[in-house]
Design a protein around this motif. Structure first.
Motif, PDB file in Angstrom:
ATOM      1  N   THR A  28       0.871  -1.178   0.000  1.00 48.05           N
ATOM      2  CA  THR A  28       0.000   0.000   0.000  1.00 48.05           C
ATOM      3  C   THR A  28       0.900   1.216   0.000  1.00 48.05           C
ATOM      4  O   THR A  28       2.083   1.132   0.340  1.00 48.05           O
ATOM      5  CB  THR A  28      -0.895   0.041   1.255  1.00 48.05           C
ATOM      6  N   THR A  29       0.276   2.376  -0.370  1.00 45.46           N
ATOM      7  CA  THR A  29       1.084   3.601  -0.389  1.00 45.46           C
ATOM      8  C   THR A  29       1.562   3.932   1.020  1.00 45.46           C
ATOM      9  O   THR A  29       2.625   4.517   1.200  1.00 45.46           O
ATOM     10  CB  THR A  29       0.283   4.780  -0.970  1.00 45.46           C
ATOM     11  N   GLU A  30       0.734   3.564   1.975  1.00 41.88           N
ATOM     12  CA  GLU A  30       1.122   3.826   3.362  1.00 41.88           C
ATOM     13  C   GLU A  30       2.386   3.025   3.711  1.00 41.88           C
ATOM     14  O   GLU A  30       3.340   3.559   4.281  1.00 41.88           O
ATOM     15  CB  GLU A  30      -0.029   3.423   4.281  1.00 41.88           C
ATOM     16  N   GLU A  31       2.366   1.765   3.328  1.00 47.03           N
ATOM     17  CA  GLU A  31       3.548   0.928   3.588  1.00 47.03           C
ATOM     18  C   GLU A  31       4.766   1.475   2.845  1.00 47.03           C
ATOM     19  O   GLU A  31       5.878   1.525   3.381  1.00 47.03           O
ATOM     20  CB  GLU A  31       3.278  -0.513   3.144  1.00 47.03           C
ATOM     21  N   LEU A  32       4.514   1.901   1.598  1.00 52.87           N
ATOM     22  CA  LEU A  32       5.618   2.428   0.803  1.00 52.87           C
ATOM     23  C   LEU A  32       6.211   3.677   1.432  1.00 52.87           C
ATOM     24  O   LEU A  32       7.421   3.890   1.417  1.00 52.87           O
ATOM     25  CB  LEU A  32       5.147   2.743  -0.614  1.00 52.87           C
ATOM     26  N   SER A  33       5.329   4.475   2.001  1.00 50.62           N
ATOM     27  CA  SER A  33       5.785   5.700   2.643  1.00 50.62           C
ATOM     28  C   SER A  33       6.748   5.352   3.779  1.00 50.62           C
ATOM     29  O   SER A  33       7.767   6.012   3.980  1.00 50.62           O
ATOM     30  CB  SER A  33       4.570   6.463   3.161  1.00 50.62           C
ATOM     31  N   ARG A  34       6.400   4.271   4.508  1.00 55.88           N
ATOM     32  CA  ARG A  34       7.248   3.839   5.618  1.00 55.88           C
ATOM     33  C   ARG A  34       8.585   3.303   5.071  1.00 55.88           C
ATOM     34  O   ARG A  34       9.651   3.658   5.556  1.00 55.88           O
ATOM     35  CB  ARG A  34       6.506   2.769   6.417  1.00 55.88           C
ATOM     36  N   LEU A  35       8.469   2.496   4.037  1.00 48.78           N
ATOM     37  CA  LEU A  35       9.667   1.860   3.497  1.00 48.78           C
ATOM     38  C   LEU A  35      10.630   2.848   2.840  1.00 48.78           C
ATOM     39  O   LEU A  35      11.841   2.731   2.944  1.00 48.78           O
ATOM     40  CB  LEU A  35       9.277   0.783   2.469  1.00 48.78           C
ATOM     41  N   THR A  36      10.067   3.807   2.134  1.00 47.06           N
ATOM     42  CA  THR A  36      10.921   4.729   1.375  1.00 47.06           C
ATOM     43  C   THR A  36      11.300   5.956   2.176  1.00 47.06           C
ATOM     44  O   THR A  36      12.134   6.756   1.743  1.00 47.06           O
ATOM     45  CB  THR A  36      10.205   5.222   0.110  1.00 47.06           C
ATOM     46  N   ARG A  37      10.624   6.139   3.316  1.00 43.15           N
ATOM     47  CA  ARG A  37      10.777   7.366   4.122  1.00 43.15           C
ATOM     48  C   ARG A  37      10.434   8.616   3.323  1.00 43.15           C
ATOM     49  O   ARG A  37      11.018   9.682   3.507  1.00 43.15           O
ATOM     50  CB  ARG A  37      12.192   7.479   4.671  1.00 43.15           C
ATOM     51  N   LEU A  38       9.520   8.444   2.400  1.00 44.72           N
ATOM     52  CA  LEU A  38       9.005   9.609   1.674  1.00 44.72           C
ATOM     53  C   LEU A  38       7.620   9.927   2.217  1.00 44.72           C
ATOM     54  O   LEU A  38       6.944   9.050   2.754  1.00 44.72           O
ATOM     55  CB  LEU A  38       8.876   9.308   0.175  1.00 44.72           C
ATOM     56  N   ALA A  39       7.215  11.191   2.061  1.00 48.92           N
ATOM     57  CA  ALA A  39       5.859  11.549   2.474  1.00 48.92           C
ATOM     58  C   ALA A  39       4.858  10.788   1.595  1.00 48.92           C
ATOM     59  O   ALA A  39       5.182  10.399   0.469  1.00 48.92           O
ATOM     60  CB  ALA A  39       5.655  13.044   2.322  1.00 48.92           C
ATOM     61  N   ARG A  40       3.639  10.610   2.126  1.00 50.07           N
ATOM     62  CA  ARG A  40       2.633   9.833   1.427  1.00 50.07           C
ATOM     63  C   ARG A  40       2.339  10.408   0.033  1.00 50.07           C
ATOM     64  O   ARG A  40       2.252   9.680  -0.947  1.00 50.07           O
ATOM     65  CB  ARG A  40       1.353   9.853   2.290  1.00 50.07           C
TER      66      ARG A  40
END
Lengths: 508, 554
Positions: A28-40
């Protein structure tokens, strides 16, 4: 495009997203945000770009959430009205009249009991039906209780039957439903081919934004530039800019100056004398009517100059003075002439200017450009103020044919293709003329402005000699409207910031 | 200006030839009218107020037949001798002094004529008659009238049977209750006695300019008329009487004279339908038009406009028809020649006149400022000069002061002239909240302030205003803006604390140049923003461009 080229075109954030997906393949984009340390939102933007390049795709899952309305939560705590009533009636029939005084939400309870077939009413007495006697605690109440929590409950927690009940409760406005779409991003097969290229592209040190530091430390020498898709849309800027009317006014000024005219200036608030009397308009003329002219409350009246000129104007109105005219033959009243008004035409400037001239100043050509006022109720096609540009040519030997010459130049200057000049009427000109343009769509002539040669009764009292004066007073709103494809005159002056930012430049 | 309705069949019949609507649409405007569109059985035409003779279809056809060359030159209208007598009472001289009359016989009142007469009468009342105050027309059946007729006044309690009523009514009732009474009561306001026309038996013909009596009602059997025209201006009522008489004469009626006896002993015999004479110098014609007409050619064009002519050397003796109300100077005859020849046929020509050219220096300076402000990223607006006290003072939290106010506004929102530009910018911001910020606006234009030293008591001043509106609009930004403008004009001003009340205390200043304030600036008070319904900070300034200009040119 091959995987290597695509890898080079990926933005830093796209690369991060793709790498984050290299393990599981979907997130999910939320997970990706966590993984990439980028804002949502950065993740979402990067995913969108990546999707256009075919390295990721989207999956969308809709989940439903339910929560109680205010009414619903009251019932969840104290029971549904119809259930409460049913429980009461289990002990025997009741008179409606009495219930009215003691039972809360009686009308709601009655309506639902009847709809459910739980009770009969006869002669003002209500009693349970057989069905009403056997129903127990319904699934409705179980659902209400399940929802009686501080956060919305996911639809997944309910059985199919319960979902049917939930939909009914939504209709009854005891429950609200929200839908949330969760987007998850998945790496595509092509994306997996691009993945191994990322390392080499990255090691090549791809520059997104060239910075002063890179220039100072010369790191740009070892780097390559990320390739952009130059066809992607970019937003426009909000320019600082002249108002289009103001651009047109500049153009009209330049136009007259190039034809050899000198600008004349004057006041908006003017003596009736300059707006009317000096133009040989009799004092009972309908054009002076209150209906068309703004007269002033403050300052109510002004002072007429005590001069020979004033006396000459008076004489001309009354008996023609030495102009060779019969005059209007009435008694001219200086008080009427001293009344202040807002100028109804810039022709008031023209006569003011003529009065300042001496025969030695001739020949001369003047123009003005300014606002005039009409006492109108403002609507889409009428304004109380608008622009006019007046011109005069004064000098021995100027003729009617010359007037046609100047006006032809003006019409052509404003880009009018088909026009004609027909006889018109103004109390202060003779010949009087109307300039008309041909409107192809309507198949008819449209009046554009008036023009004429000032009557001797106008000119001689002001300057002392009889000398021909060509005069015209066009408005230009209609032409600006046509050029800017604006349908109503009011839109020219609404100052809609969006329109002003977009409106084309007047490039003439 | 009056618009008449013309029936195409009537027009053709009077003209005596087929004529297409296309021809009329193209040609009638070139004769000096304005085409107002095609109707079901004809067309609408605007007639200029100086040509009341064109208000009837008979008059219009007369002019068109002349102009197109079918019947040119002066047409004679004979007036029969008679001993009809009218007495004008001294009492009328204070209220509505002038009275002229005519008798018309052998009238055939068919539908087209009735239509035409009613329309002409109505339009003459509105324009030439200034809504009946200056001129009012009465048409009567001649048959019941016993001469002499008297024009006098009667007190408000006097009674007669007005047209359309079954019983006698007093004059107060007529003015207060009847539709036409109420509509025209203003024309006799303040009169102690009202004008009244009676015959020898004391029967009422009319209460001018309000209503006729039932006594002389006209119907389709009427063949003889008594025409009266009353008013405040002898010239105007005479013209109107002439226009009516020639219109009826064009339909074959006979015109008979009436002797109007005035209290000073003078007798006016009306109507007089003879032409009057004005001499026209042919050099004056060519000099004005830029033409090279011979006297004969000029005369021919005049004949196309219905005049009679006699050429003597270079001078044309012009016999002007009695119905032409607009000729007061030879220049009017020159225009007739131009129309006769057709405006289209004059070759346009720009004369080789060299004269001093250029813009007003303040305008040049203002344009420089406008273009400079664009360089600062500002968007120009052009707002109305008319405003009101609510916008100028109350919404701005500024104290009221004298401003230029109109007496008869049709809209409250626009009843005064602005004395500052800034309220206009605030109004623009308040109507553009849906557009992207920042919205940084400017206007360079005029305001009008009270100034007792001028001819009118007011004076216009050129101002410059800037409003910066975005989430971090601040004092320092607006002050920097002012500094940049002054620097670029090579001016230095002294900044002192305080200024306009629309700005936050402690965040407002006035800049002073040579002892005079040239700029007022600051952060706009939140209560002012609230009154304009704005949820975005504004920092603003207003400058006196006249003073900037003066200081700049030194």
């Amino acid at each position: 495009m091959n995987p290597r080229e695509v890898a080079e075109r990926l933005h830093e954030n796209e690369r991060k997203v793709l790498q984050a997906l290299s393990g599981g393949g979907t997130a999910t984009t939320e997970e990706l945000s966590r993984l990439t340390r980028l804002a949502r939102d950065a993740v979402e933007k990067a995913s969108d770009w990546a999707a256009t390049k075919g390295v990721v795709s989207f999956k969308e899952e809709v989940s439903q959430f339910f929560s109680l309305t205010d009414e619903g939560s009251v019932y969840a705590d104290s029971g549904l009205p119809e259930q409460n009533l049913r429980k009461l009636l289990v002990h025997g029939p009741h008179e409606i009249a009495k219930l009215k005084q003691t039972f809360q939400n009686l009308n709601i309870a009655l309506a639902w009991m009847r709809r459910n077939g739980w009770a009969d009413i006869q002669n003002g007495v209500i009693q349970l039906t057989e069905e009403g006697k056997i129903v127990g605690d319904s699934s409705v109440e179980q659902v209400l209780r399940a929802l009686n929590k501080p956060t919305p409950q996911s639809g997944e927690a309910f059985t199919e039957d319960e979902m049917t009940v939930l939909e009914q409760l939504v209709k009854r406005k005891l429950v609200t439903k929200q839908e949330e779409t969760e987007r998850s991003v998945a790496i595509t097969d092509f994306g997996r081919q691009v993945l191994p290229e990322l390392e080499s592209a990255k090691s090549a040190n791809v520059i997104t934004q060239l910075t002063p530091e890179m220039l100072v430390n010369k790191s740009w020498r070892e780097a390559s530039f990320q390739r952009y898709d130059v066809t992607l849309p970019a937003p426009s800027l909000n320019p600082g800019k002249r108002h289009f009317i103001s651009q047109v006014i500049d153009y009209i000024r330049r136009f007259w100056v190039e034809l050899g005219f000198k600008e004349m200036k004057g006041e908006y608030l003017e003596l009736s004398f300059w707006n009317f009397d000096a133009l040989y308009q009799p004092q009972d003329h309908p054009a002076r009517d209150l209906a068309d002219t703004f007269y002033m409350k403050t300052p109510h009246s002004g002072h007429l100059p005590d001069s020979k000129m004033m006396e000459q104007v008076k004489e001309t109105h009354e008996n023609g003075w030495t102009t060779g005219s019969l005059g209007w033959r009435y008694s001219w009243d200086p008080e009427v002439a001293a009344r202040n008004c807002l100028r109804t035409h810039t022709t008031s400037l023209s006569v003011n200017q003529i009065a300042k001239l001496t025969p030695d100043d001739l020949p001369a050509k003047f123009f003005s450009c300014g606002r005039v006022f009409r006492n109108e109720t403002i609507d889409w096609n009428h304004l109380a103020e608008f622009y006019q540009t007046d011109g005069i040519v004064i000098g021995e030997g100027v003729t009617f044919r010359n007037m046609k010459g100047y006006l032809k130049a003006y019409m052509e200057g404003l880009g009018v293709e088909k026009f004609r000049f027909r006889p018109g009427y103004f109390p202060y000109t003779e010949m009087s003329m109307e300039a008309e343009v041909w409107i192809e769509e309507r198949g008819e002539w449209m009046e554009l402005f008036g023009a004429g040669m000032f009557r001797p009764e106008v000119v001689k009292p002001l300057i002392g000699i009889d000398v021909p004066v060509l005069a015209w007073g066009p408005g230009f709103d209609r032409l600006v409207m046509q050029s800017y494809k604006v349908n109503t005159i009011k839109e020219l002056y609404t100052n809609d910031v969006g329109l002003l930012r977009r409106a084309k430049l007047w490039m003439e | 200006m009056p618009v008449i309705e013309v029936n195409l069949e009537d027009f053709r019949e009077l003209l005596g030839r087929e004529v297409s609507i296309e021809e009329l649409q193209d040609r009638l405007p070139m004769m000096g009218t304005s085409w107002e569109g095609v109707t079901e059985d004809g067309f609408h035409l605007e007639v200029f107020p100086n040509r009341p003779d064109l208000l009837s279809i008979e008059g219009l056809v007369r002019a068109y037949a002349n102009w197109t060359g079918a019947r040119t030159g002066l047409r004679r209208y004979p007036v029969e001798k008679s001993d009809y007598k009218v007495v004008v009472d001294k009492k009328t001289q204070e209220v509505r002094p002038w009275f002229v009359t005519a008798v018309v016989k052998n009238v055939e009142f068919d539908d087209p004529l009735i239509r035409s007469i009613i329309q002409m009468q109505e339009k003459l009342h509105v324009t030439h008659g200034r809504r009946r105050r200056k001129v009012a027309i009465g048409l009567h059946s001649l048959e019941p009238i016993e001469f002499p007729v008297t024009y006098t006044t009667k007190p408000p309690e006097f009674k007669f049977r007005p047209l359309g009523e079954r019983f006698e009514k007093d004059l107060t009732w007529i003015l207060g209750e009847m539709k036409t009474g109420k509509e025209y009561a203003w024309t006799v306001e303040g009169f102690k006695e009202y004008p009244m026309i009676l015959d020898r038996k004391g029967m009422v013909l009319s209460m001018p300019p309000i209503i006729n009596g039932e006594y002389t009602r006209i119907d389709e059997l009427t063949t003889e008329l008594f025409v009266d025209v009353t008013g405040t201006d002898l010239k105007a009522i005479t013209e109107v009487l002439n226009v009516i008489c020639v219109t009826l004469a064009d339909r074959g009626a006979e015109i008979h004279e009436v002797h109007n006896h005035y209290p000073d002993g003078k007798v006016l015999t009306t109507p007089s339908l003879d032409p009057w004479v004005m001499e026209l110098d042919n050099d004056y014609v060519n000099h004005t038009l830029g033409s090279e007409f011979t006297p004969k050619e000029s005369a021919r064009e005049l004949e196309k406009m219905g005049h009679g002519t006699e050429v003597k050397g270079n001078v044309i003796k012009v016999k002007i028809p009695s119905y032409r109300a607009d000729i007061m100077h030879p220049i009017d005859l020159v225009e007739d020649i131009a129309i006769g020849y057709d405006y289209d046929n004059f070759e346009p020509e720009i004369p080789p006149i060299s004269s001093e050219a250029g813009e007003d220096p303040l305008e040049v300076f203002s344009r420089g400022l406008r273009n400079f402000l664009v360089g600062l990223g500002l968007l120009e607006v052009v707002t109305f000069m008319m405003s009101n006290r609510d916008k100028l003072f109350h919404r701005m939290s500024l104290p009221e002061e004298p401003i230029c106010e109109t007496d008869n506004p049709k809209m409250e929102a626009y009843d005064s002239l602005r004395n500052r530009l800034l309220p206009g910018l605030m109004e623009v911001l308040s109507t553009n909240k849906h557009h992207q910020y920042p919205q940084n606006l400017y206007e360079v234009d005029d305001v009008v302030v009270i100034d007792p030293s001028t001819e009118t008591g007011a004076r216009s001043r050129r101002r410059l205003a800037i409003a910066l509106c975005h989430s971090s609009a601040s004092f320092s930004e607006i002050k920097a803006t002012m500094n940049t403008i002054l620097e670029n004009l090579e001016l230095q001003a002294e900044v002192v604390e305080g200024g306009w009340d629309c700005f936050i205390e402690g965040r407002r200043f006035t800049a002073v140049l040579e002892g005079k304030p040239i700029c007022w600036a600051g952060e706009v008070k939140p209560e002012v923003l609230e009154r304009w319904d704005l949820e975005m900070p504004v920092a603003a300034l207003e400058m006196d461009v006249n003073l900037l200009f003066k200081a700049h040119v030194g």
